[in-house]
Design a protein around this motif. Sequence first.
Motif, PDB file in Angstrom:
ATOM      1  N   ASP A 241     -15.284   7.488 -22.951  1.00  0.00           N
ATOM      2  CA  ASP A 241     -14.963   8.608 -23.842  1.00  0.00           C
ATOM      3  C   ASP A 241     -13.998   9.592 -23.191  1.00  0.00           C
ATOM      4  N   ALA A 242     -13.686   9.370 -21.931  1.00  0.00           N
ATOM      5  CA  ALA A 242     -12.837  10.308 -21.195  1.00  0.00           C
ATOM      6  C   ALA A 242     -11.564   9.597 -20.729  1.00  0.00           C
ATOM      7  N   PHE A 243     -11.523   9.207 -19.474  1.00  0.00           N
ATOM      8  CA  PHE A 243     -10.293   8.657 -18.905  1.00  0.00           C
ATOM      9  C   PHE A 243     -10.397   7.182 -18.553  1.00  0.00           C
ATOM     10  N   GLY A 244     -11.392   6.525 -19.112  1.00  0.00           N
ATOM     11  CA  GLY A 244     -11.538   5.088 -18.927  1.00  0.00           C
ATOM     12  C   GLY A 244     -12.191   4.713 -17.609  1.00  0.00           C
ATOM     13  N   ASP A 245     -12.461   3.430 -17.478  1.00  0.00           N
ATOM     14  CA  ASP A 245     -13.024   2.898 -16.241  1.00  0.00           C
ATOM     15  C   ASP A 245     -11.920   2.753 -15.202  1.00  0.00           C
ATOM     16  N   PHE A 246     -12.310   2.788 -13.942  1.00  0.00           N
ATOM     17  CA  PHE A 246     -11.360   2.563 -12.866  1.00  0.00           C
ATOM     18  C   PHE A 246     -10.926   1.104 -12.922  1.00  0.00           C
ATOM     19  N   ASP A 247      -9.624   0.871 -12.892  1.00  0.00           N
ATOM     20  CA  ASP A 247      -9.070  -0.478 -13.019  1.00  0.00           C
ATOM     21  C   ASP A 247      -8.325  -0.845 -11.729  1.00  0.00           C
ATOM     22  N   GLU A 248      -8.893  -1.771 -10.972  1.00  0.00           N
ATOM     23  CA  GLU A 248      -8.269  -2.177  -9.706  1.00  0.00           C
ATOM     24  C   GLU A 248      -6.893  -2.809  -9.915  1.00  0.00           C
ATOM     25  N   LYS A 249      -6.625  -3.290 -11.129  1.00  0.00           N
ATOM     26  CA  LYS A 249      -5.315  -3.866 -11.426  1.00  0.00           C
ATOM     27  C   LYS A 249      -4.222  -2.802 -11.494  1.00  0.00           C
ATOM     28  N   ARG A 250      -4.626  -1.535 -11.463  1.00  0.00           N
ATOM     29  CA  ARG A 250      -3.651  -0.441 -11.485  1.00  0.00           C
ATOM     30  C   ARG A 250      -3.392   0.104 -10.072  1.00  0.00           C
ATOM     31  N   LEU A 251      -3.838  -0.654  -9.043  1.00  0.00           N
ATOM     32  CA  LEU A 251      -3.535  -0.331  -7.651  1.00  0.00           C
ATOM     33  C   LEU A 251      -2.407  -1.251  -7.201  1.00  0.00           C
ATOM     34  N   PHE A 252      -1.420  -0.670  -6.535  1.00  0.00           N
ATOM     35  CA  PHE A 252      -0.254  -1.442  -6.107  1.00  0.00           C
ATOM     36  C   PHE A 252       0.022  -1.171  -4.635  1.00  0.00           C
ATOM     37  N   LEU A 253       0.236  -2.230  -3.889  1.00  0.00           N
ATOM     38  CA  LEU A 253       0.557  -2.169  -2.473  1.00  0.00           C
ATOM     39  C   LEU A 253       2.064  -2.364  -2.349  1.00  0.00           C
ATOM     40  N   GLU A 254       2.744  -1.343  -1.845  1.00  0.00           N
ATOM     41  CA  GLU A 254       4.206  -1.368  -1.765  1.00  0.00           C
ATOM     42  C   GLU A 254       4.665  -1.127  -0.330  1.00  0.00           C
ATOM     43  N   PRO A 255       5.819  -1.674   0.039  1.00  0.00           N
ATOM     44  CA  PRO A 255       6.330  -1.462   1.404  1.00  0.00           C
ATOM     45  C   PRO A 255       6.585   0.029   1.682  1.00  0.00           C
ATOM     46  N   ARG A 256       6.136   0.468   2.829  1.00  0.00           N
ATOM     47  CA  ARG A 256       6.313   1.871   3.244  1.00  0.00           C
ATOM     48  C   ARG A 256       7.791   2.233   3.312  1.00  0.00           C
ATOM     49  N   ALA A 257       8.617   1.291   3.691  1.00  0.00           N
ATOM     50  CA  ALA A 257      10.054   1.547   3.864  1.00  0.00           C
ATOM     51  C   ALA A 257      10.755   1.895   2.550  1.00  0.00           C
TER      52      ALA A 257
ATOM     53  N   TYR B  38       1.777   7.571 -11.080  1.00  0.00           N
ATOM     54  CA  TYR B  38       1.165   6.963  -9.905  1.00  0.00           C
ATOM     55  C   TYR B  38       0.943   7.996  -8.809  1.00  0.00           C
ATOM     56  N   THR B  39      -0.249   7.926  -8.218  1.00  0.00           N
ATOM     57  CA  THR B  39      -0.612   8.809  -7.114  1.00  0.00           C
ATOM     58  C   THR B  39      -0.604   7.996  -5.825  1.00  0.00           C
ATOM     59  N   VAL B  40      -0.072   8.576  -4.766  1.00  0.00           N
ATOM     60  CA  VAL B  40      -0.119   7.937  -3.456  1.00  0.00           C
ATOM     61  C   VAL B  40      -1.565   8.069  -2.971  1.00  0.00           C
ATOM     62  N   ALA B  41      -2.289   6.959  -3.013  1.00  0.00           N
ATOM     63  CA  ALA B  41      -3.713   6.970  -2.678  1.00  0.00           C
ATOM     64  C   ALA B  41      -3.945   6.857  -1.172  1.00  0.00           C
ATOM     65  N   GLN B  42      -3.144   6.020  -0.507  1.00  0.00           N
ATOM     66  CA  GLN B  42      -3.296   5.826   0.933  1.00  0.00           C
ATOM     67  C   GLN B  42      -1.943   5.488   1.539  1.00  0.00           C
ATOM     68  N   LEU B  43      -1.768   5.945   2.766  1.00  0.00           N
ATOM     69  CA  LEU B  43      -0.553   5.644   3.529  1.00  0.00           C
ATOM     70  C   LEU B  43      -0.929   4.863   4.775  1.00  0.00           C
ATOM     71  N   TYR B  44      -0.197   3.803   5.013  1.00  0.00           N
ATOM     72  CA  TYR B  44      -0.362   2.997   6.221  1.00  0.00           C
ATOM     73  C   TYR B  44       1.009   2.862   6.866  1.00  0.00           C
TER      74      TYR B  44
END
Length: 165
Positions: A64-80, A111-117
């Motif tokens: 009823d609010a912002f939906g379930d968390f969807d792991e398919k909406r996480l993306f791993l991209e090159p830091r460079a 998209y939010t930057v969730a983690q930096l490696y």
Amino acid sequence: MEITPQCVVALTWTLKDTLGDVLDVLDDPVEFLVGGNDLLPRIEQALQGHAPGAQLSLHLEPEDAFGDFDEKRLFLEPRACFPAEIEEGMCFEGSALPQACSKDIPRDGLYTVAQLYPDHVVLDGNHPLAGIALRLQLTVHAVREATEEEVGRGTAGAGFFRVQT
């Protein structure tokens, strides 16, 4: 005047998670178009028939609010691909993502930057409140007829509850 579709309501609220932690407080009334794109359908439904001075307590499950968390909406991209000054918590519109990012990332999301490696960045396309049940204390401060312009735009100008998908 009672709240009906195609009217504008001025609201304040306190938004909490189910543990009681405060997520947002709106102390000064903000106007929202009922029957437009400003409010979640469940909130609009609850407001129907109420008048200024009404206080409502809502429990919103993720669907009823912002939906379930969807792991398919996480993306791993090159830091460079990203500027050196990138930080966790920064937000990017999909259309503004660097060209070198994967073509699999929908360009119409936020998209939010969730983690930096050192070698990669985790981008999260879920709404920050996805997967969270919410408790919302609303107070109705005013109700008025919507203008033709507001109805045509589908908004009174507030976008607090717009869902980016």
